[in-house]
Design an enzyme around this catalytic site. Structure first.
Site, PDB file in Angstrom:
ATOM      1  N   CYS A   1       0.799  -1.221   0.000  1.00  0.00           N
ATOM      2  CA  CYS A   1       0.000   0.000   0.000  1.00  0.00           C
ATOM      3  C   CYS A   1       0.833   1.274   0.000  1.00  0.00           C
ATOM      4  O   CYS A   1       0.285   2.360  -0.113  1.00  0.00           O
ATOM      5  CB  CYS A   1      -0.913   0.011   1.221  1.00  0.00           C
ATOM      6  SG  CYS A   1       0.030   0.042   2.749  1.00  0.00           S
TER       7      CYS A   1
ATOM      8  N   CYS B   1      -1.347  -4.700   7.101  1.00  0.00           N
ATOM      9  CA  CYS B   1      -1.114  -3.493   7.906  1.00  0.00           C
ATOM     10  C   CYS B   1      -0.549  -3.876   9.279  1.00  0.00           C
ATOM     11  O   CYS B   1       0.320  -3.182   9.815  1.00  0.00           O
ATOM     12  CB  CYS B   1      -2.401  -2.709   8.098  1.00  0.00           C
ATOM     13  SG  CYS B   1      -3.447  -2.636   6.655  1.00  0.00           S
TER      14      CYS B   1
HETATM   15 FE1  FES Z   1      -1.372   0.597   4.274  1.00  0.00          FE
HETATM   16 FE2  FES Z   1      -2.961  -0.394   6.081  1.00  0.00          FE
HETATM   17  S1  FES Z   1      -3.453   0.006   4.027  1.00  0.00           S
HETATM   18  S2  FES Z   1      -0.885   0.133   6.306  1.00  0.00           S
END
Ligand code: FES
Length: 215
Positions: free
Chosen positions: A36, A107
């Site tokens: 992400c 995450c």
């Molecule tokens: Fe990036 Fe949770 S979506 S740390």
């Protein structure tokens, strides 16, 4: 559809424990999630004799799950020995939080990986591990591949923002192909420092821009 977070995740996200920087830290690590693009930095203060975590803080540029996991693992790790803290798993953290949605597992993995990297950083700095790797240009470039060029969203090595790197007697020099007054110069310098300063055998990191005078 909103992500179904547990009440505890929301509570830790809204009131995260142990957030911030430790100025007099003994170890530090920054990790990023390729899934992400988010980032976590974690600081440790360790009792040298008992190897107990006396203080711990984290900064997160991640989502609610990441902040909540950072909050819970720092609570779990405080007061534990380094060996005990290393065993805290993302599963344990997620359970403690009342569960996390499957799409948000990475995450909590990121938060736990950062804790483990900070513990490793302490051990390397204090000569507690046998396989610590001396810092070379290859190690530096590998780390710099985690620093993004905000203009392209690609890393600064691949996009040739980094012209050259050098490692000499504990001093790393990174030559950056931007001028000092470039809009992202400060961000890029800060991120380069975040990635390189914690290395166990590094005393100084020099970041040189095109218009800097070199001594
Ligand atoms: Fe990036 Fe949770 S979506 S740390």
């Amino acid at each position: 559809m909103p992500i179904p977070y547990s009440e505890k995740v929301i509570e830790h996200f809204k009131n995260p424990r142990n957030v911030g920087r430790l100025e007099d830290y003994d170890a530090k690590a920054t990790e990023g999630s390729p899934a992400c693009g988010d980032m976590v930095t974690l600081y440790l203060k360790v009792d040298e004799e008992t190897k107990t975590i006396k203080d711990i803080k984290f900064e997160s540029y991640g989502c609610a799950s990441n902040i909540a996991t950072g909050s819970i693992i720092t609570e779990l790790a405080k007061g534990k020995t380094l060996d005990e803290a290393r065993k805290i798993s993302w599963k344990a953290a997620a359970e403690e939080l009342g569960g996390l949605p499957a799409v948000k597992v990475h995450c909590s993995v990121l938060a736990v990986d950062t804790l483990r990297a900070a513990i490793r950083n302490y051990e390397e700095k204090h000569g507690l591990v046998e396989d610590r790797e001396p810092t070379t240009v290859e190690v530096v470039e590998k780390r710099l591949r985690h620093v993004m060029n905000p203009l392209t969203g690609l890393d600064i090595v691949k996009t040739h923002v980094v012209k050259k790197t050098d490692v000499n007697n504990g001093v790393i020099t990174v030559w950056v192909d931007l001028s000092r007054d470039h809009q992202f110069a400060n961000n890029i310098e800060q991120e380069i420092r975040e990635r390189l300063e914690p290395l166990w055998d590094v005393a100084e990191v020099r970041v040189i821009f095109n218009d800097d005078e070199e001594e």
